[in-house]
Design a protein around this motif. Structure first.
Motif, short mmCIF file in Angstrom:
data_model
loop_
_atom_site.label_atom_id
_atom_site.label_comp_id
_atom_site.label_asym_id
_atom_site.label_seq_id
_atom_site.Cartn_x
_atom_site.Cartn_y
_atom_site.Cartn_z
N LYS A 101 -18.54 21.16 -9.06
CA LYS A 101 -19.86 20.95 -9.67
C LYS A 101 -19.94 21.47 -11.10
CE LYS A 101 -22.52 20.85 -5.39
NZ LYS A 101 -23.41 21.57 -4.48
N GLY A 102 -18.86 22.08 -11.56
CA GLY A 102 -18.79 22.52 -12.96
C GLY A 102 -19.07 23.99 -13.20
N TYR A 103 -19.29 24.78 -12.15
CA TYR A 103 -19.47 26.22 -12.33
C TYR A 103 -18.15 26.89 -12.68
CZ TYR A 103 -24.03 25.78 -9.98
OH TYR A 103 -25.31 25.45 -9.65
N LYS A 104 -18.21 27.94 -13.48
CA LYS A 104 -17.05 28.79 -13.73
C LYS A 104 -17.07 29.92 -12.70
CE LYS A 104 -15.44 26.93 -17.57
NZ LYS A 104 -14.10 26.34 -17.62
N ILE A 105 -15.90 30.29 -12.19
CA ILE A 105 -15.79 31.30 -11.13
C ILE A 105 -14.97 32.49 -11.65
CG2 ILE A 105 -14.97 31.75 -8.77
CD1 ILE A 105 -16.94 29.51 -8.65
#
Length: 199
Positions: A101-105
């Protein structure tokens, strides 16, 4: 807008339970109890996380504290314990969806470098865009400086970041710095998913 999801390690991405870790080794009940106290409940174990001593130095201390018949067992445990941790597969499955979904982790953990490197070098390392580890920084959560290291290193805005930790003292510290925060247990994974979906 939420862009970054920051995960603690112990009891967030895996079940940190020294008793269960030691069940992987052939030990009598008395030896199991003794090694849990000498290794995992020692002040040196916390000093590893704080970057005050290395795992190698701690191993020498622990070996000195046990009877001769357990010295080789201590060495074995200190080298192999990370591979005997139970990782939470549903959490990693969720992390994969967050990535899509495009989140950075990111990882922000009070941990020694042996375990940190085990995670980084394993398949699980593929889920993370970056890390801050206490042993490397010689800073421990909830010290605000370790959170600030994360912001500076990866140019994160606190208000765009969610911190997930199993200890309220650590999530409270994140909130004071402007982060959103979620105090996690594995049975709250559904709640976490709902929280992120609504933000």
């Amino acid at each position: 807008m939420l862009k970054n999801i920051v995960f603690d390690f112990g009891n967030v991405i895996m079940n940190y339970n020294p008793g269960e870790i030691l069940n992987h080794y052939e030990l009598s009940p008395a030896d199991h109890d003794l090694l849990r106290k000498i290794i995992f409940e020692s002040k040196e174990w916390t000093e590893i996380d704080a970057g005050k001593i290395t795992e190698k130095e701690a191993t020498e201390i622990f070996v000195d504290r046990v009877p001769d018949n357990l010295k080789s067992k201590v060495k074995q445990i200190m080298v192999t314990w990370p591979e005997n941790v139970d990782f939470y597969e549903p959490v990693f499955n969720y992390m994969e969806k967050l990535h899509q979904k495009g989140y950075k982790i990111y990882g922000l953990s009070n941990t020694g470098m042996q375990f940190a490197n085990f995670v980084k070098d394993s398949e699980m390392g593929n889920y993370f865009d970056g890390y801050v580890f206490s042993a490397q920084e010689k800073l421990m959560k909830p010290d605000k400086r370790i959170y600030e290291k994360l912001f500076a290193r990866y140019m994160l805005k606190p208000e765009e970041s969610l911190f997930i930790d199993d200890l309220k003292v650590n999530t409270d510290a994140a909130k004071k710095l402007g982060m959103r925060a979620f105090t996690f247990k594995i049975d709250r994974l559904g709640e976490l998913q709902d929280y992120i979906a609504s933000h």
